[in-house]
Design an enzyme around this catalytic site. Sequence first.
Site, PDB file in Angstrom:
ATOM      1  N   HIS A  76       0.363  -1.003   0.320  1.00 29.79           N
ATOM      2  CA  HIS A  76       0.276   0.397   0.247  1.00 29.79           C
ATOM      3  C   HIS A  76       0.687   1.381   0.042  1.00 29.79           C
ATOM      4  CE1 HIS A  76      -2.698   3.272   2.030  1.00 29.79           C
ATOM      5  NE2 HIS A  76      -3.394   2.328   1.178  1.00 29.79           N
ATOM      6  N   LYS A  80     -10.124  -0.595  10.729  1.00 30.53           N
ATOM      7  CA  LYS A  80     -10.298  -1.801  10.085  1.00 30.53           C
ATOM      8  C   LYS A  80     -10.525  -3.386  10.913  1.00 30.53           C
ATOM      9  CE  LYS A  80      -7.639  -0.393   6.405  1.00 30.53           C
ATOM     10  NZ  LYS A  80      -8.331   0.509   5.485  1.00 30.53           N
ATOM     11  N   ASP A  97       2.662  -4.540   7.992  1.00 30.19           N
ATOM     12  CA  ASP A  97       1.487  -3.308   7.041  1.00 30.19           C
ATOM     13  C   ASP A  97       0.898  -4.389   8.059  1.00 30.19           C
ATOM     14  OD1 ASP A  97      -0.880  -2.880   6.861  1.00 30.19           O
ATOM     15  OD2 ASP A  97       0.127  -1.344   5.111  1.00 30.19           O
ATOM     16  N   CYS A 152      -5.315   2.396  -3.543  1.00 32.68           N
ATOM     17  CA  CYS A 152      -3.443   2.963  -2.969  1.00 32.68           C
ATOM     18  C   CYS A 152      -2.733   2.344  -3.117  1.00 32.68           C
ATOM     19  CB  CYS A 152      -3.557   3.227  -1.766  1.00 32.68           C
ATOM     20  SG  CYS A 152      -5.167   4.691  -0.861  1.00 32.68           S
ATOM     21  N   GLN A 210      -4.938  -5.167   6.254  1.00 35.12           N
ATOM     22  CA  GLN A 210      -5.814  -5.905   6.148  1.00 35.12           C
ATOM     23  C   GLN A 210      -5.683  -7.198   6.684  1.00 35.12           C
ATOM     24  OE1 GLN A 210      -7.708  -4.946   4.229  1.00 35.12           O
ATOM     25  NE2 GLN A 210      -7.429  -2.818   3.844  1.00 35.12           N
TER      26      GLN A 210
HETATM   27  N1  C6P Z   1      -6.481   0.532   2.771  1.00 36.75           N
HETATM   28  C1  C6P Z   1      -8.056   0.212   1.193  1.00 36.75           C
HETATM   29  O1  C6P Z   1      -9.350   0.095   1.112  1.00 36.75           O
HETATM   30  P1  C6P Z   1      -5.177   4.036   7.660  1.00 36.75           P
HETATM   31  O2  C6P Z   1      -5.396   4.892   6.150  1.00 36.75           O
HETATM   32  O3  C6P Z   1      -3.878   4.347   7.816  1.00 36.75           O
HETATM   33  O4  C6P Z   1      -5.146   3.618   8.329  1.00 36.75           O
HETATM   34  O5  C6P Z   1      -4.403   2.482   6.426  1.00 36.75           O
HETATM   35  C2  C6P Z   1      -3.600   2.823   5.610  1.00 36.75           C
HETATM   36  C3  C6P Z   1      -2.993   1.072   4.751  1.00 36.75           C
HETATM   37  C4  C6P Z   1      -2.011   0.789   5.354  1.00 36.75           C
HETATM   38  N2  C6P Z   1      -1.695  -0.826   4.567  1.00 36.75           N
HETATM   39  C5  C6P Z   1      -2.740  -1.560   4.036  1.00 36.75           C
HETATM   40  C6  C6P Z   1      -2.675  -2.755   3.368  1.00 36.75           C
HETATM   41  C7  C6P Z   1      -3.946  -1.222   3.639  1.00 36.75           C
HETATM   42  O6  C6P Z   1      -4.839  -1.613   2.884  1.00 36.75           O
HETATM   43  C8  C6P Z   1      -4.289   0.348   4.255  1.00 36.75           C
HETATM   44  C9  C6P Z   1      -5.395   1.157   3.923  1.00 36.75           C
HETATM   45  C10 C6P Z   1      -7.882   1.360   2.656  1.00 36.75           C
HETATM   46  O7  C6P Z   1      -7.773  -0.625   0.700  1.00 36.75           O
HETATM   47  C11 C6P Z   1      -7.307   2.586   2.267  1.00 36.75           C
HETATM   48  S1  C6P Z   1      -6.919   2.550   1.278  1.00 36.75           S
END
Ligand code: C6P
Length: 433
Positions: free
Chosen positions: A146, A249, A223, A387, A226
Site C-alpha cells: 500500500h 478496519k 503492515d 492506494c 488488512q
Molecule cells: N487501505 C483500502 O481500501 P490507514 O488509512 O492508515 O488506516 O491504513 C492504510 C493502509 C495501510 N496498509 C494497507 C494494507 C491498507 O489496506 C491500508 C488502507 C484502505 O484498501 C484505504 S486505501
Amino acid sequence: MNALATVVPTPPAASGSAAAAAKGALVAADLARDFPILSRPVRGRRLVYLDNGATTQKPEAVIEAERRFYRESNANIHRGVHWLSQHATDLYEQARERVRRLLNAASADEIVFTRGTTEAINLVAYSWGRANLKAGDEVVLTGMEHHSNIVPWQLVCEQTGAVLKVVPITDRGELRLDAYESLLGPRTRLVSVVHVSNALGTVNPVARMVELAHAAGAKVLVDGAQAVAHQPVDVQALGCDFYALSGHKLYGPTGIGALYGRRELLAAMPPWQGGGDMIRTVSFEGSTWADAPQRFEAGTPNIAGAVALGAAIDYVMAIGLDRIAEHEHRLLAHATEAAQRIPGLRLIGTAAEKAGILSFVVDGIHPHDLGTILDAEGVAIRAGHHCAMPVMTRFGIPGTARASFALYNDEADVAALVAAIGKAQQMFGGARR
Ligand code: C6P
C-alpha cells in the site's frame, strides 16, 4: 463513595450475540444485527456492504463504548491529579492491554497508540529509519505494498541516502520468495511487508520472511492493516520487530491504531514528534524523554477512540478470530467460484493463501462504472487502484473492482454482488455471452 466509582471502570462488554456465540461456525446474519448501520437501506435497497477493506462497520458495543466514555469518563490522561483523569488514564491503559492481547505481544509497553497504520509506519520510518539508515543501506519492500508502506520509506531514503529494493510478484499475486532471498544481503537494514494485500488479498508468508530477514541481520516491519480483523495474529510467533494496525478496519473507530515494537527497539528509538506527555524533563537547555510507549505519544491522544478500539477487540475476541477467519475463507471460496462463472470477469489476485478480498476486472466496463452501477443496486464495493498503484502497473490495469468481506457478510451478499455485476454487463451491451 464517589458516585462515579459505581459506574466504572467496567471493561466495555462484547455485544450480546457475539458473547453468546457458541463454538462452531459463526452465523453472519446473527452478528449483522450487532451493527446498526447494516439495517439501514441505501438507495431504497438492503445495504450490501462489501467495502470492509476500506473500513469496517461498527458494532453497537463499540459505538456505545465511545459514547459512554464521553458521558461517564471523559478527562485528559496521564496528567490530572483528579479522579476522573486517573479513571480515563486507566481506561486508556486497559485499551493498550487489549491491543497487547490481540497481538500476543509480551508487554503492553510494546504497544504505541497511533492514528492508524499510516502513522505507525511513519513513526518507524522517521524514528527508527532516520536513526538507523545511512547512505547505501537497503530497505526491502514488496511489489504489493500500500502507498502507506512505500512513500514514508521513499521520503526517509531521500533523507538518508538509503535505497529501496522491491520484491517482485507473480501473475497470481504471490511474492517471489526466491527473489526475496536474493535481495537480502549485508546492506539490508529493514524489510517492510504487508501481511495481507489490500489489492490482491494475498496472505504473505511473514514468519518465513522474518526468519530470512533476521538471518541477514535486518529488522522487519509488518503492515497488518488488512490482517488483524481477519485472522489471529501473534507477533511473538511471527517474530517480527514492528507490526502496524488500524482500529477502523477492526470494527473500531477511525483515528486510532497501534504500532507494536519490540521492547529493546522502542527503548533505543528517538522521539519523532515532540510535545506534552512524551517528555521526562524540559528546560531551554534541553529535554529528556519519557520511556516507550509514552515517548511516541506526544500530545493528547484519541482517548475515546482507544477505549472504543478496546471494545472492538473484546468483540472480535469473544467471537474468536479463528472462527472469523474460517467464515471469511468459506465465503471467499464461494465468492471466487461464483465470480469465475461470470463470463468476461477476471480475478486479479489468485494466490494459494488469500484473505477475504476479491479483486476483479470485467471486460468492457471500467471499475469505476462497475462501482457506480453496483452502488445503485445497494452493493458497496471499492473501485480504483486501492492506494496500491504499483500492483495495478504490475497487472497492466488502471484499477480493479474490489469486494472485501467481514464477519457479517454471507452468501446472500455474494448473490447480490453477482446479480449486480450481471446487471452492469447487460447495461454495457450484454458482456454476458
Ligand atoms: N487501505 C483500502 O481500501 P490507514 O488509512 O492508515 O488506516 O491504513 C492504510 C493502509 C495501510 N496498509 C494497507 C494494507 C491498507 O489496506 C491500508 C488502507 C484502505 O484498501 C484505504 S486505501
